[in-house]
Design a protein around this motif. Structure first.
Motif, PDB file in Angstrom:
ATOM      1  N   SER A  15       0.824  -1.202   0.000  1.00  0.00           N
ATOM      2  CA  SER A  15       0.000   0.000   0.000  1.00  0.00           C
ATOM      3  C   SER A  15       0.866   1.263   0.000  1.00  0.00           C
ATOM      4  O   SER A  15       0.455   2.312   0.494  1.00  0.00           O
ATOM      5  CB  SER A  15      -0.944   0.005   1.206  1.00  0.00           C
ATOM      6  OG  SER A  15      -0.210  -0.045   2.409  1.00  0.00           O
ATOM      7  N   ARG A  58      -2.763   0.992  -3.257  1.00  0.00           N
ATOM      8  CA  ARG A  58      -3.077  -0.229  -2.510  1.00  0.00           C
ATOM      9  C   ARG A  58      -3.305  -1.314  -3.553  1.00  0.00           C
ATOM     10  O   ARG A  58      -4.212  -1.217  -4.386  1.00  0.00           O
ATOM     11  CB  ARG A  58      -4.310  -0.093  -1.631  1.00  0.00           C
ATOM     12  CG  ARG A  58      -4.557  -1.403  -0.850  1.00  0.00           C
ATOM     13  CD  ARG A  58      -5.829  -1.354  -0.051  1.00  0.00           C
ATOM     14  NE  ARG A  58      -6.163  -2.684   0.424  1.00  0.00           N
ATOM     15  CZ  ARG A  58      -6.061  -3.085   1.680  1.00  0.00           C
ATOM     16  NH1 ARG A  58      -5.635  -2.246   2.597  1.00  0.00           N
ATOM     17  NH2 ARG A  58      -6.403  -4.298   2.021  1.00  0.00           N
ATOM     18  N   GLU A  65      -6.529  -5.658   6.638  1.00  0.00           N
ATOM     19  CA  GLU A  65      -6.302  -4.291   7.107  1.00  0.00           C
ATOM     20  C   GLU A  65      -4.813  -4.077   7.349  1.00  0.00           C
ATOM     21  O   GLU A  65      -4.195  -4.790   8.154  1.00  0.00           O
ATOM     22  CB  GLU A  65      -7.083  -4.047   8.386  1.00  0.00           C
ATOM     23  CG  GLU A  65      -6.991  -2.627   8.887  1.00  0.00           C
ATOM     24  CD  GLU A  65      -7.793  -2.394  10.159  1.00  0.00           C
ATOM     25  OE1 GLU A  65      -7.522  -1.372  10.810  1.00  0.00           O
ATOM     26  OE2 GLU A  65      -8.676  -3.217  10.495  1.00  0.00           O
ATOM     27  N   VAL A  70      -2.953  -8.962   7.218  1.00  0.00           N
ATOM     28  CA  VAL A  70      -3.029  -8.905   5.764  1.00  0.00           C
ATOM     29  C   VAL A  70      -2.533 -10.206   5.136  1.00  0.00           C
ATOM     30  O   VAL A  70      -1.865 -10.999   5.786  1.00  0.00           O
ATOM     31  CB  VAL A  70      -2.187  -7.734   5.190  1.00  0.00           C
ATOM     32  CG1 VAL A  70      -2.744  -6.388   5.586  1.00  0.00           C
ATOM     33  CG2 VAL A  70      -0.737  -7.868   5.589  1.00  0.00           C
TER      34      VAL A  70
END
Length: 127
Positions: A15, A58, A65, A70
């Motif tokens: 991200s 992302r 999250e 993740v």
């Protein structure tokens, strides 16, 4: 560090960066494995993972999250750009670029192994 993989609670590399790579990595006829439907064109030679070519990137393949839990939905088929970004460097130290982007996202640094002779386990290179 025991078997805990800090990448599974992080995801900032997915991200933070544009994940770009040579287009053939998504061409099954040339042996590519990255799902082409999850990519977008950058130029005639390079493509990137959808979601990473914008101001607040992302990766479309990142699930969960960031900073909590993740995973990569295409981990076994991830592009070389992802495979080439390690948490652990060859000398056993932590990648300073990983530490830098964790800090930018408000995450604590990854602690080095407590035993200086300990070689980190073969963690996945990214979430």
């Amino acid at each position: 560090m025991d078997s805990f993989n800090p990448c599974l609670s992080c995801g900032v590399c997915c991200s933070h960066f544009r994940v770009s790579f040579y287009w053939a990595e998504a061409d099954p006829f040339l042996g590519g494995s990255v799902p082409v439907e999850l990519t977008e064109n950058i130029n005639p030679h390079y493509i990137c993972m959808q979601g990473t070519n914008c101001k607040t990137p992302r990766c479309v393949a990142l699930s969960g999250e960031v900073g909590v839990e993740v995973s990569c939905s295409i981990y076994d088929k991830r592009p070389s750009a992802c495979r080439d970004f390690p948490l652990w460097l060859e000398d056993g130290s932590i990648n300073p670029e990983c530490q830098r982007i964790r800090a930018l996202h408000g995450l604590e640094p990854v602690d080095p192994p407590h035993n200086p002779t300990h070689t980190p386990p073969n963690f996945p290179q990214v979430a």
